[in-house]
Motif scaffolding. Structure first.
Motif, PDB file in Angstrom:
ATOM      1  N   ASN A  84       5.601  10.985   2.917  1.00 47.16           N
ATOM      2  CA  ASN A  84       6.314  12.046   3.017  1.00 47.16           C
ATOM      3  C   ASN A  84       6.410  12.916   1.835  1.00 47.16           C
ATOM      4  O   ASN A  84       6.413  14.053   2.081  1.00 47.16           O
ATOM      5  CB  ASN A  84       7.792  11.622   3.334  1.00 47.16           C
ATOM      6  N   ASN A  85       6.794  12.032   0.597  1.00 46.64           N
ATOM      7  CA  ASN A  85       6.733  12.989  -0.555  1.00 46.64           C
ATOM      8  C   ASN A  85       5.492  13.375  -0.915  1.00 46.64           C
ATOM      9  O   ASN A  85       5.238  14.677  -1.528  1.00 46.64           O
ATOM     10  CB  ASN A  85       6.939  11.660  -1.854  1.00 46.64           C
ATOM     11  N   MET A  86       4.212  12.959  -0.449  1.00 49.22           N
ATOM     12  CA  MET A  86       2.763  13.734  -0.829  1.00 49.22           C
ATOM     13  C   MET A  86       2.682  14.677  -0.012  1.00 49.22           C
ATOM     14  O   MET A  86       2.410  15.915  -0.406  1.00 49.22           O
ATOM     15  CB  MET A  86       1.929  12.527  -0.573  1.00 49.22           C
ATOM     16  N   GLU A  87       3.267  14.717   1.489  1.00 48.87           N
ATOM     17  CA  GLU A  87       3.130  15.908   2.323  1.00 48.87           C
ATOM     18  C   GLU A  87       4.208  16.863   1.630  1.00 48.87           C
ATOM     19  O   GLU A  87       3.663  18.356   1.965  1.00 48.87           O
ATOM     20  CB  GLU A  87       3.539  15.545   3.601  1.00 48.87           C
ATOM     21  N   LEU A  88       5.258  16.553   1.270  1.00 49.58           N
ATOM     22  CA  LEU A  88       6.060  17.625   0.683  1.00 49.58           C
ATOM     23  C   LEU A  88       5.522  18.440  -0.454  1.00 49.58           C
ATOM     24  O   LEU A  88       5.916  19.625  -0.596  1.00 49.58           O
ATOM     25  CB  LEU A  88       7.652  17.208   0.287  1.00 49.58           C
ATOM     26  N   GLN A  89       4.754  17.843  -1.073  1.00 49.72           N
ATOM     27  CA  GLN A  89       4.097  18.273  -2.320  1.00 49.72           C
ATOM     28  C   GLN A  89       2.679  19.206  -1.984  1.00 49.72           C
ATOM     29  O   GLN A  89       2.400  20.068  -2.844  1.00 49.72           O
ATOM     30  CB  GLN A  89       3.728  17.408  -3.504  1.00 49.72           C
ATOM     31  N   LEU A  90       2.415  19.013  -0.784  1.00 50.36           N
ATOM     32  CA  LEU A  90       1.220  19.917  -0.239  1.00 50.36           C
ATOM     33  C   LEU A  90       1.562  21.210   0.259  1.00 50.36           C
ATOM     34  O   LEU A  90       2.605  21.456   0.561  1.00 50.36           O
ATOM     35  CB  LEU A  90       0.613  19.261   0.966  1.00 50.36           C
ATOM     36  N   GLU A 136       0.512  24.738   2.307  1.00 49.94           N
ATOM     37  CA  GLU A 136       0.220  24.750   3.599  1.00 49.94           C
ATOM     38  C   GLU A 136      -1.233  24.778   3.929  1.00 49.94           C
ATOM     39  O   GLU A 136      -1.649  24.015   4.989  1.00 49.94           O
ATOM     40  CB  GLU A 136       0.602  26.397   4.270  1.00 49.94           C
ATOM     41  N   ALA A 137      -1.999  25.195   2.998  1.00 53.19           N
ATOM     42  CA  ALA A 137      -3.436  25.075   3.313  1.00 53.19           C
ATOM     43  C   ALA A 137      -4.034  23.702   3.133  1.00 53.19           C
ATOM     44  O   ALA A 137      -4.590  23.300   4.076  1.00 53.19           O
ATOM     45  CB  ALA A 137      -4.298  25.790   2.259  1.00 53.19           C
ATOM     46  N   ASP A 138      -3.447  22.812   2.299  1.00 49.29           N
ATOM     47  CA  ASP A 138      -3.867  21.632   2.043  1.00 49.29           C
ATOM     48  C   ASP A 138      -3.199  20.389   3.458  1.00 49.29           C
ATOM     49  O   ASP A 138      -3.695  19.579   3.640  1.00 49.29           O
ATOM     50  CB  ASP A 138      -3.263  20.856   0.787  1.00 49.29           C
ATOM     51  N   LYS A 139      -2.136  21.156   3.693  1.00 40.78           N
ATOM     52  CA  LYS A 139      -1.348  20.282   4.949  1.00 40.78           C
ATOM     53  C   LYS A 139      -2.016  20.287   6.107  1.00 40.78           C
ATOM     54  O   LYS A 139      -2.428  19.518   6.883  1.00 40.78           O
ATOM     55  CB  LYS A 139       0.355  21.090   5.343  1.00 40.78           C
ATOM     56  N   ILE A 140      -2.664  21.884   6.296  1.00 39.52           N
ATOM     57  CA  ILE A 140      -3.765  21.695   7.458  1.00 39.52           C
ATOM     58  C   ILE A 140      -4.984  20.797   7.485  1.00 39.52           C
ATOM     59  O   ILE A 140      -5.427  20.160   8.080  1.00 39.52           O
ATOM     60  CB  ILE A 140      -4.001  23.459   7.769  1.00 39.52           C
ATOM     61  N   LYS A 141      -5.431  21.055   5.932  1.00 40.09           N
ATOM     62  CA  LYS A 141      -6.768  20.399   5.727  1.00 40.09           C
ATOM     63  C   LYS A 141      -6.621  18.963   5.889  1.00 40.09           C
ATOM     64  O   LYS A 141      -7.300  18.250   6.452  1.00 40.09           O
ATOM     65  CB  LYS A 141      -7.284  20.532   4.196  1.00 40.09           C
ATOM     66  N   HIS A 142      -5.305  18.183   5.605  1.00 44.04           N
ATOM     67  CA  HIS A 142      -5.260  16.784   5.471  1.00 44.04           C
ATOM     68  C   HIS A 142      -4.215  16.400   6.794  1.00 44.04           C
ATOM     69  O   HIS A 142      -4.113  15.242   6.958  1.00 44.04           O
ATOM     70  CB  HIS A 142      -4.628  16.426   4.346  1.00 44.04           C
ATOM     71  N   LYS A 143      -4.386  17.319   7.802  1.00 41.82           N
ATOM     72  CA  LYS A 143      -3.314  17.084   8.768  1.00 41.82           C
ATOM     73  C   LYS A 143      -3.825  15.623   9.478  1.00 41.82           C
ATOM     74  O   LYS A 143      -3.088  14.807   9.949  1.00 41.82           O
ATOM     75  CB  LYS A 143      -3.455  18.366   9.943  1.00 41.82           C
ATOM     76  N   GLU A 144      -5.263  15.585   9.854  1.00 40.87           N
ATOM     77  CA  GLU A 144      -5.677  14.368  10.597  1.00 40.87           C
ATOM     78  C   GLU A 144      -5.431  13.122   9.876  1.00 40.87           C
ATOM     79  O   GLU A 144      -4.990  12.067  10.364  1.00 40.87           O
ATOM     80  CB  GLU A 144      -7.096  14.716  10.851  1.00 40.87           C
ATOM     81  N   ILE A 192      -3.233  12.520   7.427  1.00 42.06           N
ATOM     82  CA  ILE A 192      -1.861  12.184   7.483  1.00 42.06           C
ATOM     83  C   ILE A 192      -1.385  11.711   8.634  1.00 42.06           C
ATOM     84  O   ILE A 192      -0.662  10.667   8.867  1.00 42.06           O
ATOM     85  CB  ILE A 192      -1.077  13.610   7.186  1.00 42.06           C
ATOM     86  N   LYS A 193      -1.687  12.120   9.894  1.00 43.43           N
ATOM     87  CA  LYS A 193      -1.498  11.466  11.054  1.00 43.43           C
ATOM     88  C   LYS A 193      -2.165  10.143  11.411  1.00 43.43           C
ATOM     89  O   LYS A 193      -1.332   9.117  11.824  1.00 43.43           O
ATOM     90  CB  LYS A 193      -2.175  12.319  12.446  1.00 43.43           C
ATOM     91  N   ASN A 194      -3.374   9.953  10.761  1.00 41.19           N
ATOM     92  CA  ASN A 194      -3.763   8.550  10.925  1.00 41.19           C
ATOM     93  C   ASN A 194      -3.296   7.552  10.110  1.00 41.19           C
ATOM     94  O   ASN A 194      -2.740   6.403  10.484  1.00 41.19           O
ATOM     95  CB  ASN A 194      -5.116   8.481  10.404  1.00 41.19           C
ATOM     96  N   ASN A 195      -2.553   8.085   8.728  1.00 45.32           N
ATOM     97  CA  ASN A 195      -1.874   7.099   8.290  1.00 45.32           C
ATOM     98  C   ASN A 195      -0.389   6.946   8.794  1.00 45.32           C
ATOM     99  O   ASN A 195      -0.115   5.624   8.696  1.00 45.32           O
ATOM    100  CB  ASN A 195      -1.549   7.783   6.797  1.00 45.32           C
ATOM    101  N   ARG A 196       0.129   7.792   9.349  1.00 48.24           N
ATOM    102  CA  ARG A 196       1.429   7.630  10.367  1.00 48.24           C
ATOM    103  C   ARG A 196       1.178   6.648  11.333  1.00 48.24           C
ATOM    104  O   ARG A 196       2.204   5.711  11.593  1.00 48.24           O
ATOM    105  CB  ARG A 196       1.947   8.973  10.620  1.00 48.24           C
ATOM    106  N   ASP A 197      -0.066   6.910  12.133  1.00 49.97           N
ATOM    107  CA  ASP A 197      -0.446   6.004  13.179  1.00 49.97           C
ATOM    108  C   ASP A 197      -0.541   4.616  12.758  1.00 49.97           C
ATOM    109  O   ASP A 197      -0.199   3.572  13.392  1.00 49.97           O
ATOM    110  CB  ASP A 197      -1.599   6.387  13.862  1.00 49.97           C
ATOM    111  N   HIS A 198      -1.268   4.505  11.780  1.00 47.87           N
ATOM    112  CA  HIS A 198      -1.377   3.056  10.932  1.00 47.87           C
ATOM    113  C   HIS A 198      -0.239   2.309  10.776  1.00 47.87           C
ATOM    114  O   HIS A 198       0.088   1.247  11.040  1.00 47.87           O
ATOM    115  CB  HIS A 198      -2.433   3.225   9.988  1.00 47.87           C
ATOM    116  N   LEU A 199       0.875   3.232  10.023  1.00 47.50           N
ATOM    117  CA  LEU A 199       1.943   2.410   9.659  1.00 47.50           C
ATOM    118  C   LEU A 199       3.090   2.070  11.003  1.00 47.50           C
ATOM    119  O   LEU A 199       3.680   1.165  11.210  1.00 47.50           O
ATOM    120  CB  LEU A 199       2.954   3.602   8.821  1.00 47.50           C
ATOM    121  N   ASN A 200       2.766   3.105  11.892  1.00 49.34           N
ATOM    122  CA  ASN A 200       3.482   2.823  13.235  1.00 49.34           C
ATOM    123  C   ASN A 200       2.974   1.434  13.992  1.00 49.34           C
ATOM    124  O   ASN A 200       3.807   0.863  14.445  1.00 49.34           O
ATOM    125  CB  ASN A 200       3.374   3.880  14.186  1.00 49.34           C
TER     126      ASN A 200
END
Length: 96
Positions: A43-49, A51-59, A61-69
């Protein structure tokens, strides 16, 4: 590179603590604490990105969240197995 090795050592020791914990409830709590810490980091890393980097790293971030879940609701034996695999991976990466 020194900070990365220190970080690896901290993570290795945390996973060792999970493996060494004899009390199953405490083992699961340690695992769940790991999930919470990693979710906070993500969450902290995502907040620091921006918008362009959020889009670039969207997948990623999703994969990391899925792994944690996928780690949620693991039993103590599953946590010990996961922690052991992570420790092996850390050791193998140190040799590389």
């Amino acid at each position: 590179m020194g900070n990365l090795n220190k970080t690896d050592d901290v993570i290795f020791n945390f996973f060792k603590q999970i493996c060494d914990e004899k009390n199953d409830e405490k083992c699961v709590k340690l695992g769940n604490d790991w999930i919470s810490a990693m979710e906070n980091n993500l969450n902290n890393m995502e907040l620091q990105l921006d918008e362009a980097d959020k889009i670039k790293h969207k997948e990623d971030i999703k994969n990391n969240r899925d792994h944690l879940n996928s780690l949620k609701n693991k039993s103590s034996s599953e946590w010990r197995e996961y922690a052991t695999q992570c420790m092996i991976e850390i050791m193998e990466n140190k040799r590389s």
